[in-house]
Design a protein around this motif. Structure first.
Motif, PDB file in Angstrom:
ATOM      1  N   ALA A 134     -11.058  -5.579   3.353  1.00  0.00           N
ATOM      2  CA  ALA A 134     -11.363  -5.350   2.188  1.00  0.00           C
ATOM      3  C   ALA A 134     -12.018  -4.112   1.988  1.00  0.00           C
ATOM      4  O   ALA A 134     -11.931  -3.182   0.966  1.00  0.00           O
ATOM      5  CB  ALA A 134     -12.558  -6.376   1.913  1.00  0.00           C
ATOM      6  N   ASN A 135     -12.900  -3.415   3.229  1.00  0.00           N
ATOM      7  CA  ASN A 135     -13.443  -2.098   3.171  1.00  0.00           C
ATOM      8  C   ASN A 135     -12.271  -1.217   3.145  1.00  0.00           C
ATOM      9  O   ASN A 135     -12.483  -0.020   2.542  1.00  0.00           O
ATOM     10  CB  ASN A 135     -14.266  -2.217   4.196  1.00  0.00           C
ATOM     11  CG  ASN A 135     -15.452  -0.892   4.277  1.00  0.00           C
ATOM     12  OD1 ASN A 135     -16.245  -0.877   4.822  1.00  0.00           O
ATOM     13  ND2 ASN A 135     -14.868  -0.027   3.340  1.00  0.00           N
ATOM     14  N   VAL A 136     -11.261  -1.357   3.881  1.00  0.00           N
ATOM     15  CA  VAL A 136     -10.381  -0.455   3.803  1.00  0.00           C
ATOM     16  C   VAL A 136      -9.462  -0.130   2.511  1.00  0.00           C
ATOM     17  O   VAL A 136      -9.341   0.965   2.080  1.00  0.00           O
ATOM     18  CB  VAL A 136      -9.273  -0.654   5.248  1.00  0.00           C
ATOM     19  CG1 VAL A 136      -7.917   0.106   4.777  1.00  0.00           C
ATOM     20  CG2 VAL A 136      -9.857  -0.524   6.324  1.00  0.00           C
ATOM     21  N   LEU A 137      -9.410  -1.086   1.782  1.00  0.00           N
ATOM     22  CA  LEU A 137      -8.872  -1.200   0.506  1.00  0.00           C
ATOM     23  C   LEU A 137      -9.673  -0.472  -0.506  1.00  0.00           C
ATOM     24  O   LEU A 137      -9.098   0.142  -1.516  1.00  0.00           O
ATOM     25  CB  LEU A 137      -8.421  -2.617  -0.017  1.00  0.00           C
ATOM     26  CG  LEU A 137      -7.488  -3.288   0.843  1.00  0.00           C
ATOM     27  CD1 LEU A 137      -7.188  -4.675   0.256  1.00  0.00           C
ATOM     28  CD2 LEU A 137      -5.917  -2.551   0.634  1.00  0.00           C
ATOM     29  N   LEU A 138     -10.917  -0.441  -0.167  1.00  0.00           N
ATOM     30  CA  LEU A 138     -11.554   0.111  -1.279  1.00  0.00           C
ATOM     31  C   LEU A 138     -11.675   1.734  -0.955  1.00  0.00           C
ATOM     32  O   LEU A 138     -11.791   2.643  -2.194  1.00  0.00           O
ATOM     33  CB  LEU A 138     -13.346   0.157  -0.779  1.00  0.00           C
ATOM     34  CG  LEU A 138     -13.746  -1.186  -1.311  1.00  0.00           C
ATOM     35  CD1 LEU A 138     -15.251  -1.547  -0.797  1.00  0.00           C
ATOM     36  CD2 LEU A 138     -14.076  -1.366  -2.883  1.00  0.00           C
TER      37      LEU A 138
ATOM     38  N   GLY B  18      -3.724   2.415  -4.930  1.00  0.00           N
ATOM     39  CA  GLY B  18      -2.758   2.715  -3.752  1.00  0.00           C
ATOM     40  C   GLY B  18      -2.552   4.073  -3.287  1.00  0.00           C
ATOM     41  O   GLY B  18      -1.403   4.350  -2.924  1.00  0.00           O
ATOM     42  N   GLN B  19      -3.358   4.988  -3.611  1.00  0.00           N
ATOM     43  CA  GLN B  19      -3.324   6.407  -3.414  1.00  0.00           C
ATOM     44  C   GLN B  19      -4.504   6.771  -2.371  1.00  0.00           C
ATOM     45  O   GLN B  19      -5.692   6.486  -2.738  1.00  0.00           O
ATOM     46  CB  GLN B  19      -3.271   7.308  -4.605  1.00  0.00           C
ATOM     47  CG  GLN B  19      -1.987   6.922  -5.444  1.00  0.00           C
ATOM     48  CD  GLN B  19      -2.133   7.556  -6.789  1.00  0.00           C
ATOM     49  OE1 GLN B  19      -2.632   8.826  -6.908  1.00  0.00           O
ATOM     50  NE2 GLN B  19      -1.453   7.220  -7.934  1.00  0.00           N
ATOM     51  N   VAL B  20      -4.060   7.565  -1.630  1.00  0.00           N
ATOM     52  CA  VAL B  20      -5.211   8.161  -0.540  1.00  0.00           C
ATOM     53  C   VAL B  20      -5.604   9.576  -1.169  1.00  0.00           C
ATOM     54  O   VAL B  20      -6.448  10.028  -0.509  1.00  0.00           O
ATOM     55  CB  VAL B  20      -4.501   8.339   0.848  1.00  0.00           C
ATOM     56  CG1 VAL B  20      -4.139   6.957   1.324  1.00  0.00           C
ATOM     57  CG2 VAL B  20      -3.297   9.346   0.764  1.00  0.00           C
ATOM     58  N   THR B  21      -5.254   9.912  -2.061  1.00  0.00           N
ATOM     59  CA  THR B  21      -5.753  11.174  -2.575  1.00  0.00           C
ATOM     60  C   THR B  21      -7.062  11.448  -3.048  1.00  0.00           C
ATOM     61  O   THR B  21      -7.780  12.287  -3.150  1.00  0.00           O
ATOM     62  CB  THR B  21      -4.620  11.953  -3.950  1.00  0.00           C
ATOM     63  OG1 THR B  21      -4.936  10.705  -4.886  1.00  0.00           O
ATOM     64  CG2 THR B  21      -3.162  12.036  -3.585  1.00  0.00           C
TER      65      THR B  21
ATOM     66  N   HIS C 119      -7.729   1.003 -13.239  1.00  0.00           N
ATOM     67  CA  HIS C 119      -8.167  -0.482 -13.124  1.00  0.00           C
ATOM     68  C   HIS C 119      -9.219  -0.246 -11.725  1.00  0.00           C
ATOM     69  O   HIS C 119      -9.337  -1.029 -11.101  1.00  0.00           O
ATOM     70  CB  HIS C 119      -6.976  -1.333 -12.822  1.00  0.00           C
ATOM     71  CG  HIS C 119      -5.889  -1.340 -13.642  1.00  0.00           C
ATOM     72  ND1 HIS C 119      -6.341  -1.831 -14.889  1.00  0.00           N
ATOM     73  CD2 HIS C 119      -4.807  -1.125 -13.563  1.00  0.00           C
ATOM     74  CE1 HIS C 119      -5.178  -1.806 -15.516  1.00  0.00           C
ATOM     75  NE2 HIS C 119      -4.281  -1.179 -14.909  1.00  0.00           N
ATOM     76  N   ILE C 120      -9.855   0.895 -11.660  1.00  0.00           N
ATOM     77  CA  ILE C 120     -10.777   1.052 -10.732  1.00  0.00           C
ATOM     78  C   ILE C 120     -12.018  -0.058 -10.692  1.00  0.00           C
ATOM     79  O   ILE C 120     -12.576  -0.126  -9.787  1.00  0.00           O
ATOM     80  CB  ILE C 120     -11.142   2.467 -10.774  1.00  0.00           C
ATOM     81  CG1 ILE C 120     -12.255   2.830  -9.396  1.00  0.00           C
ATOM     82  CG2 ILE C 120     -12.177   2.684 -11.806  1.00  0.00           C
ATOM     83  CD1 ILE C 120     -11.646   2.583  -7.954  1.00  0.00           C
ATOM     84  N   VAL C 121     -12.356  -0.367 -11.856  1.00  0.00           N
ATOM     85  CA  VAL C 121     -13.493  -1.278 -12.168  1.00  0.00           C
ATOM     86  C   VAL C 121     -13.207  -2.410 -11.394  1.00  0.00           C
ATOM     87  O   VAL C 121     -13.968  -3.219 -10.684  1.00  0.00           O
ATOM     88  CB  VAL C 121     -14.101  -1.342 -13.488  1.00  0.00           C
ATOM     89  CG1 VAL C 121     -15.272  -2.189 -13.759  1.00  0.00           C
ATOM     90  CG2 VAL C 121     -14.491   0.018 -14.076  1.00  0.00           C
TER      91      VAL C 121
END
Length: 196
Positions: free
Chosen positions: A24-28, A33-36, A147-149
């Motif tokens: 869950a922390n990594v997905l934050l 879905g972008q590492v930018t 959809h960040i919220v």
């Protein structure tokens, strides 16, 4: 010996919880879905406190290792009460880790995400407290990441739930270990005096 079995079952229960906290922390770190967003430093500062990776994840390895290895330690050390004292200390580490995860996740949830709005990159809900959670029409103020919220609310709520379960498990072992470490020597002395 039943307290050892109980501790082992709690250790096994912590493994999936700790793994899910780390995920869950990594997905934050990868909204939309972008590492930018990581590369451009467009994430909320609370993600960098590694509450799920450190507090709910890595810190849980100590109680997991101790709880699962207690049977072997009793076989080599000889006394269950000494091993139970060690499990109490490990449980305290777990309580601290899960507490850290819970507190940082709660603060991050209350402050809201860091996102791009009409005013630029800001935390638009930082001063609103929990009210923004119930004002879903305002969520569209965050233009990027999409959809960040919802992303943050979902993952931080998961971290809150997982860390609560970890806290309960470690607290149960803390009580069990404390009772076993304190009461068993007294019971043995009582039995010895009755047999004598």
């Amino acid at each position: 010996m039943c307290s050892l079995g109980f501790a082992r079952s709690l250790g096994f229960a912590l493994i999936p919880l700790a793994t899910c906290c780390i995920v869950a922390n990594v997905l934050l770190f990868i909204p939309d879905g972008q590492v930018t967003y990581v590369q451009d430093d467009h994430l909320t500062k609370y993600v960098w406190y590694f509450m799920g990776i450190g507090g709910g994840g890595v810190a849980m390895l100590i109680p997991v290792t101790v709880f699962l290895g207690m049977g072997k330690c009793v076989d080599s050390c000889g006394t269950e009460s000494c091993v139970m004292c060690g499990s109490v200390i490990a449980a305290l580490v777990g309580i601290a880790g899960s507490g850290y995860c819970f507190l940082i996740s709660a603060v991050a949830l209350l402050k809201g995400p860091y996102c791009f709005t009409a005013l630029g990159w800001i935390s638009p809900f930082e001063n609103d407290g929990p009210q923004y959670l119930f004002a879903q029409k305002r969520w569209s103020d965050c233009i990027q990441p999409k959809h960040i919220v919802e992303w943050n609310v979902t993952l931080l709520s998961i971290l809150l739930g997982l860390s609560t379960l970890e806290f309960i498990i470690c607290f149960l072992q803390f009580i069990s270990g404390l009772v076993s470490a304190v009461c068993r020597p007294c019971c043995y002395k009582q039995e010895y005096s009755l047999n004598a």
